[in-house]
Design a protein around this motif. Sequence first.
Motif, PDB file in Angstrom:
ATOM      1  N   VAL A 149       1.109  -1.252   0.114  1.00 31.74           N
ATOM      2  CA  VAL A 149       0.205  -0.168  -0.072  1.00 31.74           C
ATOM      3  C   VAL A 149       0.364   1.262   0.080  1.00 31.74           C
ATOM      4  CG1 VAL A 149      -2.362   1.540   1.039  1.00 31.74           C
ATOM      5  CG2 VAL A 149      -1.682  -1.273   1.233  1.00 31.74           C
ATOM      6  N   LEU A 150       2.390   1.567   0.895  1.00 24.07           N
ATOM      7  CA  LEU A 150       2.975   2.310   0.502  1.00 24.07           C
ATOM      8  C   LEU A 150       3.287   2.627  -0.686  1.00 24.07           C
ATOM      9  CD1 LEU A 150       3.485   5.053   2.604  1.00 24.07           C
ATOM     10  CD2 LEU A 150       5.266   2.799   4.001  1.00 24.07           C
ATOM     11  N   ALA A 151       3.987   1.492  -1.047  1.00 21.20           N
ATOM     12  CA  ALA A 151       4.778   1.963  -2.310  1.00 21.20           C
ATOM     13  C   ALA A 151       3.731   1.912  -3.597  1.00 21.20           C
ATOM     14  CB  ALA A 151       5.328   0.084  -2.673  1.00 21.20           C
ATOM     15  N   ASN A 152       2.912   1.600  -3.238  1.00 19.83           N
ATOM     16  CA  ASN A 152       1.407   2.788  -4.502  1.00 19.83           C
ATOM     17  C   ASN A 152       0.922   3.580  -4.325  1.00 19.83           C
ATOM     18  OD1 ASN A 152       0.129   0.478  -6.976  1.00 19.83           O
ATOM     19  ND2 ASN A 152       0.145  -0.744  -4.442  1.00 19.83           N
ATOM     20  N   ILE A 153       0.840   4.036  -2.740  1.00 19.63           N
ATOM     21  CA  ILE A 153       1.177   5.862  -2.558  1.00 19.63           C
ATOM     22  C   ILE A 153       1.972   6.281  -2.897  1.00 19.63           C
ATOM     23  CG2 ILE A 153       1.264   7.140  -0.932  1.00 19.63           C
ATOM     24  CD1 ILE A 153      -0.926   5.480   1.638  1.00 19.63           C
ATOM     25  N   LEU A 154       3.326   6.006  -2.367  1.00 20.39           N
ATOM     26  CA  LEU A 154       4.263   6.618  -3.198  1.00 20.39           C
ATOM     27  C   LEU A 154       4.780   6.856  -4.945  1.00 20.39           C
ATOM     28  CD1 LEU A 154       7.012   5.365  -0.370  1.00 20.39           C
ATOM     29  CD2 LEU A 154       6.145   8.137  -0.722  1.00 20.39           C
ATOM     30  N   SER A 155       3.926   6.018  -4.574  1.00 15.46           N
ATOM     31  CA  SER A 155       3.827   6.388  -6.904  1.00 15.46           C
ATOM     32  C   SER A 155       2.824   6.429  -7.509  1.00 15.46           C
ATOM     33  CB  SER A 155       3.771   4.739  -6.699  1.00 15.46           C
ATOM     34  OG  SER A 155       5.266   3.950  -6.890  1.00 15.46           O
ATOM     35  N   GLY A 156       2.128   7.542  -6.320  1.00 17.25           N
ATOM     36  CA  GLY A 156       0.956   8.476  -6.826  1.00 17.25           C
ATOM     37  C   GLY A 156      -0.159   7.366  -6.930  1.00 17.25           C
ATOM     38  N   ILE A 157       0.124   7.021  -6.609  1.00 13.90           N
ATOM     39  CA  ILE A 157      -1.836   5.507  -6.785  1.00 13.90           C
ATOM     40  C   ILE A 157      -2.116   5.871  -5.285  1.00 13.90           C
ATOM     41  CG2 ILE A 157      -2.528   3.286  -7.074  1.00 13.90           C
ATOM     42  CD1 ILE A 157      -0.034   2.834  -8.944  1.00 13.90           C
ATOM     43  N   SER A 158      -3.785   5.880  -5.526  1.00 15.55           N
ATOM     44  CA  SER A 158      -4.358   6.128  -4.244  1.00 15.55           C
ATOM     45  C   SER A 158      -4.112   5.393  -3.722  1.00 15.55           C
ATOM     46  CB  SER A 158      -5.801   6.610  -4.484  1.00 15.55           C
ATOM     47  OG  SER A 158      -6.603   6.559  -5.771  1.00 15.55           O
ATOM     48  N   ARG A 159      -5.409   5.431  -2.208  1.00 14.04           N
ATOM     49  CA  ARG A 159      -6.033   4.032  -1.213  1.00 14.04           C
ATOM     50  C   ARG A 159      -7.487   3.444  -2.493  1.00 14.04           C
ATOM     51  NH1 ARG A 159      -3.760   3.045   4.217  1.00 14.04           N
ATOM     52  NH2 ARG A 159      -2.427   5.138   4.117  1.00 14.04           N
ATOM     53  N   GLU A 160      -7.493   4.659  -2.821  1.00 16.18           N
ATOM     54  CA  GLU A 160      -8.969   3.594  -3.593  1.00 16.18           C
ATOM     55  C   GLU A 160      -8.114   3.262  -5.224  1.00 16.18           C
ATOM     56  OE1 GLU A 160      -9.027   7.314  -2.731  1.00 16.18           O
ATOM     57  OE2 GLU A 160      -9.189   6.718  -0.849  1.00 16.18           O
ATOM     58  N   ARG A 161      -7.324   4.078  -5.693  1.00 17.97           N
ATOM     59  CA  ARG A 161      -7.005   3.117  -7.308  1.00 17.97           C
ATOM     60  C   ARG A 161      -6.734   1.461  -7.336  1.00 17.97           C
ATOM     61  NH1 ARG A 161      -7.801   2.087 -11.266  1.00 17.97           N
ATOM     62  NH2 ARG A 161      -6.122   1.968 -13.424  1.00 17.97           N
ATOM     63  N   LEU A 162      -6.009   1.726  -5.730  1.00 20.05           N
ATOM     64  CA  LEU A 162      -5.330   0.462  -5.212  1.00 20.05           C
ATOM     65  C   LEU A 162      -6.863  -0.933  -5.431  1.00 20.05           C
ATOM     66  CD1 LEU A 162      -2.839  -1.503  -4.551  1.00 20.05           C
ATOM     67  CD2 LEU A 162      -2.870  -0.590  -2.694  1.00 20.05           C
ATOM     68  N   LYS A 163      -7.489  -0.454  -4.343  1.00 12.87           N
ATOM     69  CA  LYS A 163      -8.694  -1.267  -4.329  1.00 12.87           C
ATOM     70  C   LYS A 163      -9.411  -1.359  -5.943  1.00 12.87           C
ATOM     71  CE  LYS A 163     -12.769  -1.491  -1.465  1.00 12.87           C
ATOM     72  NZ  LYS A 163     -14.077  -0.550  -1.226  1.00 12.87           N
ATOM     73  N   VAL A 164      -9.293  -0.701  -6.579  1.00 11.76           N
ATOM     74  CA  VAL A 164     -10.014  -0.797  -7.746  1.00 11.76           C
ATOM     75  C   VAL A 164      -8.737  -2.015  -8.343  1.00 11.76           C
ATOM     76  CG1 VAL A 164     -10.701  -0.023 -10.194  1.00 11.76           C
ATOM     77  CG2 VAL A 164     -11.325   1.041  -8.188  1.00 11.76           C
ATOM     78  N   ILE A 165      -7.715  -2.048  -9.068  1.00 12.81           N
ATOM     79  CA  ILE A 165      -7.138  -2.044  -9.349  1.00 12.81           C
ATOM     80  C   ILE A 165      -6.731  -3.957  -8.756  1.00 12.81           C
ATOM     81  CG2 ILE A 165      -4.188  -3.236  -9.723  1.00 12.81           C
ATOM     82  CD1 ILE A 165      -3.565   0.591  -9.384  1.00 12.81           C
ATOM     83  N   LYS A 166      -6.370  -4.213  -7.402  1.00 12.21           N
ATOM     84  CA  LYS A 166      -7.020  -5.663  -6.707  1.00 12.21           C
ATOM     85  C   LYS A 166      -8.595  -6.597  -7.407  1.00 12.21           C
ATOM     86  CE  LYS A 166      -3.966  -4.834  -2.796  1.00 12.21           C
ATOM     87  NZ  LYS A 166      -3.303  -5.319  -1.694  1.00 12.21           N
ATOM     88  N   GLU A 167      -9.325  -5.428  -7.163  1.00 12.77           N
ATOM     89  CA  GLU A 167     -10.580  -5.416  -7.543  1.00 12.77           C
ATOM     90  C   GLU A 167     -10.728  -6.918  -9.027  1.00 12.77           C
ATOM     91  OE1 GLU A 167     -13.323  -2.804  -6.243  1.00 12.77           O
ATOM     92  OE2 GLU A 167     -13.194  -3.756  -4.430  1.00 12.77           O
ATOM     93  N   GLU A 168     -10.595  -5.888  -9.969  1.00 14.45           N
ATOM     94  CA  GLU A 168     -10.434  -6.075 -11.359  1.00 14.45           C
ATOM     95  C   GLU A 168      -9.214  -7.355 -11.456  1.00 14.45           C
ATOM     96  OE1 GLU A 168     -10.470  -6.799 -15.275  1.00 14.45           O
ATOM     97  OE2 GLU A 168     -11.926  -5.145 -14.020  1.00 14.45           O
ATOM     98  N   LYS A 169      -7.902  -7.808 -10.764  1.00 15.36           N
ATOM     99  CA  LYS A 169      -7.286  -8.726 -10.783  1.00 15.36           C
ATOM    100  C   LYS A 169      -7.812 -10.235 -10.180  1.00 15.36           C
ATOM    101  CE  LYS A 169      -2.872  -6.722 -10.924  1.00 15.36           C
ATOM    102  NZ  LYS A 169      -1.786  -6.206  -9.450  1.00 15.36           N
ATOM    103  N   GLU A 170      -7.812  -9.845  -9.261  1.00 11.53           N
ATOM    104  CA  GLU A 170      -9.311 -11.337  -8.606  1.00 11.53           C
ATOM    105  C   GLU A 170     -10.383 -11.100  -9.784  1.00 11.53           C
ATOM    106  OE1 GLU A 170      -9.789 -14.063  -5.986  1.00 11.53           O
ATOM    107  OE2 GLU A 170      -8.424 -12.525  -5.941  1.00 11.53           O
ATOM    108  N   ARG A 171     -10.928 -10.058  -9.880  1.00 13.53           N
ATOM    109  CA  ARG A 171     -12.509 -10.313 -10.591  1.00 13.53           C
ATOM    110  C   ARG A 171     -11.747 -11.247 -12.620  1.00 13.53           C
ATOM    111  NH1 ARG A 171     -14.299  -5.722  -9.873  1.00 13.53           N
ATOM    112  NH2 ARG A 171     -13.412  -4.845 -11.691  1.00 13.53           N
ATOM    113  N   GLN A 172     -10.356 -11.322 -12.885  1.00  4.34           N
ATOM    114  CA  GLN A 172      -9.593 -11.304 -13.790  1.00  4.34           C
ATOM    115  C   GLN A 172      -9.180 -13.513 -13.999  1.00  4.34           C
ATOM    116  OE1 GLN A 172      -6.132  -9.413 -15.263  1.00  4.34           O
ATOM    117  NE2 GLN A 172      -7.729  -7.608 -16.510  1.00  4.34           N
ATOM    118  N   LYS A 173      -9.018 -13.639 -12.921  1.00  4.09           N
ATOM    119  CA  LYS A 173      -8.544 -14.653 -12.042  1.00  4.09           C
ATOM    120  C   LYS A 173      -9.581 -15.500 -12.195  1.00  4.09           C
ATOM    121  CE  LYS A 173      -7.396 -15.124  -7.660  1.00  4.09           C
ATOM    122  NZ  LYS A 173      -6.243 -15.160  -5.879  1.00  4.09           N
ATOM    123  N   ASN A 174      -9.973 -14.975 -11.885  1.00  8.34           N
ATOM    124  CA  ASN A 174     -11.849 -15.895 -10.844  1.00  8.34           C
ATOM    125  C   ASN A 174     -12.419 -16.157 -12.484  1.00  8.34           C
ATOM    126  OD1 ASN A 174     -11.465 -15.882  -8.354  1.00  8.34           O
ATOM    127  ND2 ASN A 174     -12.882 -14.557  -8.283  1.00  8.34           N
TER     128      ASN A 174
END
Length: 188
Positions: A149-174
């Motif tokens: 989470v901290l690495a994403n913040i330091l890369s300019g990716i918000s917590r909200e955007r990170l949540k969306v990215i993780k959800e999309e990865k999970e959907r693709q996996k499923n």
Amino acid sequence: MRCMKTFFLGGIIICSFIPLCLAQEKMRVGVVEFEIRNEIDMENAGKIIAELLAENLVNIGKYEVTERVLLTKVLAEQKLGVSGIIDTRTAPEIGKFYGIDGVITGSAMKLDDVITVNARLINTETGDVPYAGTVKFKKLRYLGEKMEVLANILSGISRERLKVIKEEKERQKNRYGVFIGAGMISDS
């Protein structure tokens, strides 16, 4: 007809060069050992936090992360790493000496039962802090997850955007379902 072919060929050539023009060179950063402000029940916590954060930064791909061990050696030679005085004033000196564009530094502490890790990226050319973030957790087993989470913040990716990215990865996996024998069972 010949004019059309020339136009088409010219368009292909221009389109081939657009990605090269738009490609940005990655910012070269060094991650230094984090300062531990009080005991957080983990030996070598400052080094471990820096390593986990550096690994996650590499995986994101926004930065070119220099070898932390080499950076620590340079800082020791400059007597900056030992005293923990890496800040917006000293970062430009480190950048010039080591040839990096940014320094990621931070601290960790434990208050009551909550561990807090703060980090910031200092631009070594300007001394500005373009990104800073804090994560809090109660159990050390969450350290790896929180460094992501901290690495994403330091890369300019918000917590909200990170949540969306993780959800999309999970959907693709499923989405691909489970293969059994010669057939496939889809969970869609």
